[in-house]
Scaffold this motif. Structure first.
Motif, PDB file in Angstrom:
ATOM      1  N   GLN A   1      32.341  89.232 127.522  1.00 35.80           N
ATOM      2  CA  GLN A   1      33.008  87.968 127.800  1.00 35.80           C
ATOM      3  C   GLN A   1      31.956  86.894 127.980  1.00 35.80           C
ATOM      4  N   GLN A   2      32.213  85.718 127.431  1.00 32.42           N
ATOM      5  CA  GLN A   2      31.373  84.552 127.664  1.00 32.42           C
ATOM      6  C   GLN A   2      32.278  83.423 128.120  1.00 32.42           C
ATOM      7  N   SER A   3      31.902  82.758 129.203  1.00 27.36           N
ATOM      8  CA  SER A   3      32.661  81.625 129.736  1.00 27.36           C
ATOM      9  C   SER A   3      31.735  80.425 129.848  1.00 27.36           C
ATOM     10  N   ASN A   4      32.232  79.269 129.408  1.00 29.87           N
ATOM     11  CA  ASN A   4      31.447  78.047 129.464  1.00 29.87           C
ATOM     12  C   ASN A   4      32.332  76.950 130.043  1.00 29.87           C
ATOM     13  N   THR A   5      31.895  76.342 131.144  1.00 28.65           N
ATOM     14  CA  THR A   5      32.668  75.291 131.799  1.00 28.65           C
ATOM     15  C   THR A   5      32.059  73.932 131.512  1.00 28.65           C
ATOM     16  N   ILE A   6      32.930  73.032 131.034  1.00 27.93           N
ATOM     17  CA  ILE A   6      32.533  71.646 130.789  1.00 27.93           C
ATOM     18  C   ILE A   6      33.574  70.782 131.486  1.00 27.93           C
ATOM     19  N   GLY A   7      33.166  70.089 132.533  1.00 24.35           N
ATOM     20  CA  GLY A   7      34.110  69.282 133.302  1.00 24.35           C
ATOM     21  C   GLY A   7      35.165  70.162 133.945  1.00 24.35           C
ATOM     22  N   ASN A   8      36.439  69.864 133.683  1.00 21.93           N
ATOM     23  CA  ASN A   8      37.530  70.641 134.282  1.00 21.93           C
ATOM     24  C   ASN A   8      38.096  71.678 133.308  1.00 21.93           C
ATOM     25  N   THR A   9      37.356  71.979 132.227  1.00 19.67           N
ATOM     26  CA  THR A   9      37.818  72.933 131.224  1.00 19.67           C
ATOM     27  C   THR A   9      36.837  74.091 131.100  1.00 19.67           C
ATOM     28  N   THR A  10      37.376  75.312 131.063  1.00 18.77           N
ATOM     29  CA  THR A  10      36.570  76.512 130.857  1.00 18.77           C
ATOM     30  C   THR A  10      37.012  77.185 129.566  1.00 18.77           C
ATOM     31  N   TYR A  11      36.042  77.438 128.702  1.00 14.34           N
ATOM     32  CA  TYR A  11      36.272  78.112 127.424  1.00 14.34           C
ATOM     33  C   TYR A  11      35.800  79.555 127.566  1.00 14.34           C
ATOM     34  N   ASN A  12      36.669  80.505 127.249  1.00 14.53           N
ATOM     35  CA  ASN A  12      36.348  81.924 127.343  1.00 14.53           C
ATOM     36  C   ASN A  12      36.513  82.572 125.980  1.00 14.53           C
ATOM     37  N   ASN A  13      35.634  83.507 125.666  1.00 16.88           N
ATOM     38  CA  ASN A  13      35.835  84.335 124.479  1.00 16.88           C
ATOM     39  C   ASN A  13      35.135  85.653 124.701  1.00 16.88           C
ATOM     40  N   GLY A  14      35.567  86.643 123.958  1.00 11.78           N
ATOM     41  CA  GLY A  14      34.955  87.942 124.129  1.00 11.78           C
ATOM     42  C   GLY A  14      35.500  88.965 123.168  1.00 11.78           C
ATOM     43  N   THR A  15      35.054  90.185 123.397  1.00 15.57           N
ATOM     44  CA  THR A  15      35.519  91.333 122.648  1.00 15.57           C
ATOM     45  C   THR A  15      36.119  92.303 123.648  1.00 15.57           C
ATOM     46  N   ALA A  16      37.370  92.692 123.420  1.00 11.69           N
ATOM     47  CA  ALA A  16      38.080  93.582 124.335  1.00 11.69           C
ATOM     48  C   ALA A  16      37.660  95.030 124.107  1.00 11.69           C
ATOM     49  N   ALA A  17      38.109  95.906 124.985  1.00 12.13           N
ATOM     50  CA  ALA A  17      37.797  97.330 124.889  1.00 12.13           C
ATOM     51  C   ALA A  17      38.303  97.939 123.583  1.00 12.13           C
ATOM     52  N   ASN A  18      39.335  97.330 122.972  1.00 16.49           N
ATOM     53  CA  ASN A  18      39.847  97.842 121.701  1.00 16.49           C
ATOM     54  C   ASN A  18      39.028  97.347 120.505  1.00 16.49           C
ATOM     55  N   GLY A  19      37.969  96.557 120.763  1.00 21.08           N
ATOM     56  CA  GLY A  19      37.088  96.069 119.708  1.00 21.08           C
ATOM     57  C   GLY A  19      37.504  94.751 119.095  1.00 21.08           C
ATOM     58  N   ASN A  20      38.665  94.232 119.483  1.00 22.27           N
ATOM     59  CA  ASN A  20      39.162  92.975 118.924  1.00 22.27           C
ATOM     60  C   ASN A  20      38.699  91.772 119.743  1.00 22.27           C
ATOM     61  N   SER A  21      38.592  90.635 119.072  1.00 26.80           N
ATOM     62  CA  SER A  21      38.207  89.392 119.732  1.00 26.80           C
ATOM     63  C   SER A  21      39.394  88.772 120.453  1.00 26.80           C
ATOM     64  N   TRP A  22      39.102  87.957 121.466  1.00 26.19           N
ATOM     65  CA  TRP A  22      40.115  87.201 122.196  1.00 26.19           C
ATOM     66  C   TRP A  22      39.480  85.894 122.632  1.00 26.19           C
ATOM     67  N   ASN A  23      40.309  84.908 122.985  1.00 30.47           N
ATOM     68  CA  ASN A  23      39.780  83.652 123.499  1.00 30.47           C
ATOM     69  C   ASN A  23      40.835  82.978 124.359  1.00 30.47           C
TER      70      ASN A  23
END
Length: 115
Positions: free
Chosen positions: A61-83
């Motif tokens: 998982q990678q999370s990046n906060t800019i102001g009042n917004t947080t962007y998350n993305n990653g790879t789940a245990a099933n190998g698929n991407s999510w955001n």
């Protein structure tokens, strides 16, 4: 930022109490469900890499906060991407994204719950 990481971990397995060792910048955590993960914080960005010794699954998982917004993305245990994107406006969080099964979601959360 911590709330987002905890929510992501809770969605991986049933709720487990996590123990962490380290500093605010870098910590290693584990829980009683076999999950082990490293959390690294650099400025407004948080990186997490995890694995489960019982299942062999891994996730990121990678999370990046800019102001009042947080962007998350990653790879789940099933190998698929999510955001997801979380924007805080007043007392509410507006959350949207795509889960690891390819399903889009939108919800609003506040002190009374999510809808």
């Amino acid at each position: 930022m911590k709330k987002i990481i905890i929510l992501a971990l809770m969605s991986i397995q049933s709720f487990a109490f996590a123990n962490c060792i380290g500093t605010q910048a870098y910590s290693t955590c584990y829980d009683n469900n076999g999950n082990n993960y490293n959390v690294q914080r650099i400025g407004n960005t948080t990186y997490m890499n995890g694995s489960n010794s019982q299942t062999g699954n891994t996730w990121t998982q990678q999370s990046n906060t800019i102001g009042n917004t947080t962007y998350n993305n990653g790879t789940a245990a099933n190998g698929n991407s999510w955001n997801s994107t979380t924007t805080r406006i007043g007392d509410s969080n507006y959350i949207n994204g795509m889960d690891s099964k390819g399903n889009s979601f939108n919800k609003v959360c506040n002190q009374f719950g999510c809808n």
